[in-house]
Design an enzyme around this catalytic site. Structure first.
Site, PDB file in Angstrom:
ATOM      1  N   GLU A   1      -0.448 -19.037  -2.697  1.00 16.43           N
ATOM      2  CA  GLU A   1       0.824 -18.380  -3.740  1.00 16.43           C
ATOM      3  C   GLU A   1       2.256 -19.598  -3.955  1.00 16.43           C
ATOM      4  OE1 GLU A   1      -0.422 -15.779  -5.319  1.00 16.43           O
ATOM      5  OE2 GLU A   1      -1.831 -15.073  -3.553  1.00 16.43           O
TER       6      GLU A   1
ATOM      7  N   HIS B   1      -3.338 -15.289 -18.472  1.00 19.18           N
ATOM      8  CA  HIS B   1      -3.410 -14.329 -18.856  1.00 19.18           C
ATOM      9  C   HIS B   1      -4.022 -12.638 -19.651  1.00 19.18           C
ATOM     10  CE1 HIS B   1      -3.610 -19.029 -20.553  1.00 19.18           C
ATOM     11  NE2 HIS B   1      -3.716 -18.095 -21.651  1.00 19.18           N
TER      12      HIS B   1
ATOM     13  N   HIS C   1      -3.233  -4.858  -9.905  1.00 19.13           N
ATOM     14  CA  HIS C   1      -1.819  -5.907  -9.406  1.00 19.13           C
ATOM     15  C   HIS C   1      -1.378  -4.414  -9.695  1.00 19.13           C
ATOM     16  CE1 HIS C   1      -0.922  -9.811  -9.892  1.00 19.13           C
ATOM     17  NE2 HIS C   1       0.399  -9.272  -9.424  1.00 19.13           N
TER      18      HIS C   1
ATOM     19  N   GLY D   1       2.722  -9.940  -4.168  1.00 17.11           N
ATOM     20  CA  GLY D   1       1.312 -10.089  -2.560  1.00 17.11           C
ATOM     21  C   GLY D   1       0.512  -8.906  -3.209  1.00 17.11           C
ATOM     22  N   ASN D   2      -0.039  -9.262  -4.149  1.00 19.62           N
ATOM     23  CA  ASN D   2      -1.492  -8.859  -4.789  1.00 19.62           C
ATOM     24  C   ASN D   2      -2.562  -9.267  -4.154  1.00 19.62           C
ATOM     25  OD1 ASN D   2      -0.622  -6.123  -6.885  1.00 19.62           O
ATOM     26  ND2 ASN D   2       0.706  -8.040  -6.858  1.00 19.62           N
ATOM     27  N   GLY D   3      -2.269 -10.617  -4.019  1.00 20.18           N
ATOM     28  CA  GLY D   3      -3.339 -11.779  -3.916  1.00 20.18           C
ATOM     29  C   GLY D   3      -3.212 -11.511  -2.175  1.00 20.18           C
TER      30      GLY D   3
ATOM     31  N   THR E   1      -2.815  -9.229  -0.405  1.00 21.61           N
ATOM     32  CA  THR E   1      -3.261  -8.127  -0.553  1.00 21.61           C
ATOM     33  C   THR E   1      -4.786  -7.870  -0.283  1.00 21.61           C
ATOM     34  OG1 THR E   1      -1.268  -7.231  -0.308  1.00 21.61           O
ATOM     35  CG2 THR E   1      -2.746  -5.519  -0.549  1.00 21.61           C
TER      36      THR E   1
ATOM     37  N   ARG F   1      -6.820  -9.746  -0.564  1.00 24.92           N
ATOM     38  CA  ARG F   1      -7.697 -10.798   0.132  1.00 24.92           C
ATOM     39  C   ARG F   1      -7.581 -10.020   1.722  1.00 24.92           C
ATOM     40  NH1 ARG F   1      -4.819 -14.867  -2.719  1.00 24.92           N
ATOM     41  NH2 ARG F   1      -3.403 -15.399  -1.140  1.00 24.92           N
TER      42      ARG F   1
ATOM     43  N   ASN G   1     -12.241 -11.714 -15.846  1.00 24.56           N
ATOM     44  CA  ASN G   1     -11.135 -11.046 -16.794  1.00 24.56           C
ATOM     45  C   ASN G   1     -11.891 -10.992 -18.119  1.00 24.56           C
ATOM     46  OD1 ASN G   1      -9.867 -10.485 -15.147  1.00 24.56           O
ATOM     47  ND2 ASN G   1      -8.038 -11.812 -15.117  1.00 24.56           N
TER      48      ASN G   1
END
Length: 458
Positions: free
Chosen positions: A234, A318, A363, A368-370, A372, A374, A407
């Site tokens: 991050e 994107h 999302h 902190g999405n990534g 969380t 993981r 995606n």
């Protein structure tokens, strides 16, 4: 606020309310700084304690033969199209739509590629196929012809990916449909074999005695490395030794960003919560569990947003995540899927990877999405008897690339990426306890003469 030189005090009369307001601002600023410092000095549970908690959770799962047997036999049950393999594929993510000139160049490159292929100049043909798809990633004819070319080279994984991409763009493309009907069963067979290989390594790790000193050491190192890599992905610039210093001494690293150091503390708190509360708990995963993980991940950096869904629209590369008004509904559907029979019947690695992808797709948080996602992925793996895995910062580009490919319509490359990370973690544990790595099957077998490929980006 500009400070007034002493020589000018007599010439400038400051209103009383300005002086009071200035003092208030300074007190507020000082309180924020002291608060961050105190957060860094808060007692942190010993890392060894957390490693033991992970080991305890893994060994507790041994006492659940039904769950262990279920995990071991999932690879033989009917699979979805979301197959897993260690091999890569040419991932073609459309950044922008091709211009008219780009489409003409792509058509010309495809014609040249087919001519080079006819003449037996396959290396040149491959470069021309790649160029055609670089100019127009949505060029269905080029995708299909490159798939045929790859299949001729026994690169079945890549061929199937290319046919799938062509059908995502043009669902009724006859040649792509016929070809994918041929490659899909082969890909699933290869992937199922890889499941079996991963499961055999999990059994080897689980057979290592709980008190094995080498295993305990490598688990402790893995703990530090996981925090280091997950925050580095991050953009965190703290080194591994600095992170170790923070967690072992409970003191701040002089001259380094307090926010970055608080990110480390947040990850430590979230991992502690998972290891001691969720791993061995019987029952469904809830929205509250996800919020509690996030509350710890972000709590030392942004306590206002920690543990709550975002209320603003965000753009991630994107990808445009759901509108904030739809987040809670989608999270309810996500948690319902997490606890569904469909999800439980997936192979643990596939289940964990899909959970990661689905959460990061929604999302739901402002930040902190990534991290969380993981952590949730590792929770699912540990509940199935697997060790927690690490996505290394050196893999950041590939990690984001397969997320983008998902995606675009094909999540399988992402699942394969997570499977490879799982295998790497297992190999690390087995290498550290060498006597248990004897006679392990090769993780990337060349099945049926199929060619190995590496991820190639156009």
């Amino acid at each position: 606020m500009m400070l007034i030189p002493m020589a000018s005090v007599m010439a400038v009369t400051e209103p009383k309310w300005v002086s009071v307001w200035s003092r208030f601002l300074w007190v507020t600023l000082l309180s924020m700084v002291l608060g961050s410092l105190l957060a860094l000095l808060l007692p942190l549970g010993a890392v060894e304690e957390q490693c033991l908690a992970v080991l305890k959770g893994l060994y507790l799962l041994r006492s659940k033969p039904d769950r262990a047997q279920h995990a071991a036999t999932k690879c033989t049950s009917p699979s979805t199209e979301l197959s897993i393999t260690s091999r890569g594929a040419t991932l073609l993510v459309a950044k922008t739509k091709a211009s008219p000139a780009g489409k003409l160049e792509a058509r010309a490159a495809l014609n040249q590629a087919l001519e080079m292929k006819r003449q037996g100049k396959r290396e040149k043909a491959q470069k021309l196929f790649m160029h055609a798809l670089k100019m127009d990633p949505d060029f269905v004819d080029a995708l299909t012809e490159f798939g045929i070319f790859s299949e001729e080279d026994k690169d079945i994984i890549q061929a199937d990916y290319l046919y799938t991409r062509a059908l995502t763009i043009s669902p009724y493309h006859e040649k792509a449909l016929v070809n994918r009907d041929r490659t899909l069963p082969l890909v699933e067979e290869i992937d199922q074999r890889y499941f079996s290989i991963i499961d055999s390594k999990v059994k080897k790790v689980m057979s290592i005695p709980k008190g094995n000193s080498a295993l305990r050491r490598v688990m402790e190192e893995t703990y530090y490395h996981h925090i280091y890599h997950t925050v580095a992905i991050e953009g965190n610039t703290l080194t591994l030794s600095e992170i170790r210093h923070i967690l072992e001494t409970r003191y701040a690293v002089p001259g380094k960003s307090l926010e970055e150091q608080n990110e480390v503390i947040g990850m430590h708190a979230a991992m502690k919560y998972i290891n001691t509360t969720l791993v061995s708990r019987i029952g469904s995963v809830t929205i509250s569990d996800v919020l509690e993980i996030h509350r710890r991940v972000l709590g030392y950096v942004d306590p206002v947003e920690a543990g709550r869904f975002r209320t603003t629209q965000v753009l991630v590369g994107h990808h445009i995540p759901p509108h904030p008004q739809d987040v809670e509904k989608q999270m309810q559907e996500f948690v319902q899927w997490l606890n569904s029979e469909e999800a439980m019947n997936l192979h643990p690695v596939e289940f964990a990877a899909l959970a990661h992808y689905k959460l990061v797709y929604i999302h739901p948080f402002i930040d902190g999405n990534g991290r969380t996602s993981r952590l949730l992925m590792n929770l699912i793996l540990m509940q199935a008897g697997y060790p927690p895995i690490t996505i290394r910062k050196e893999q950041r580009s590939d990690y984001y690339h397969v997320l983008e490919a998902a995606n675009e319509g094909d999540v399988r490359p992402f699942i394969r990426f997570i499977a490879k990370c799982t295998e790497t973690t297992l190999d690390t544990l087995l290498f550290a306890t060498t006597e248990y790595s004897v006679a392990l099957p090769e993780a990337q077998p060349n099945h049926s003469g199929f060619k190995e490929t590496l991820p190639v980006k156009p």
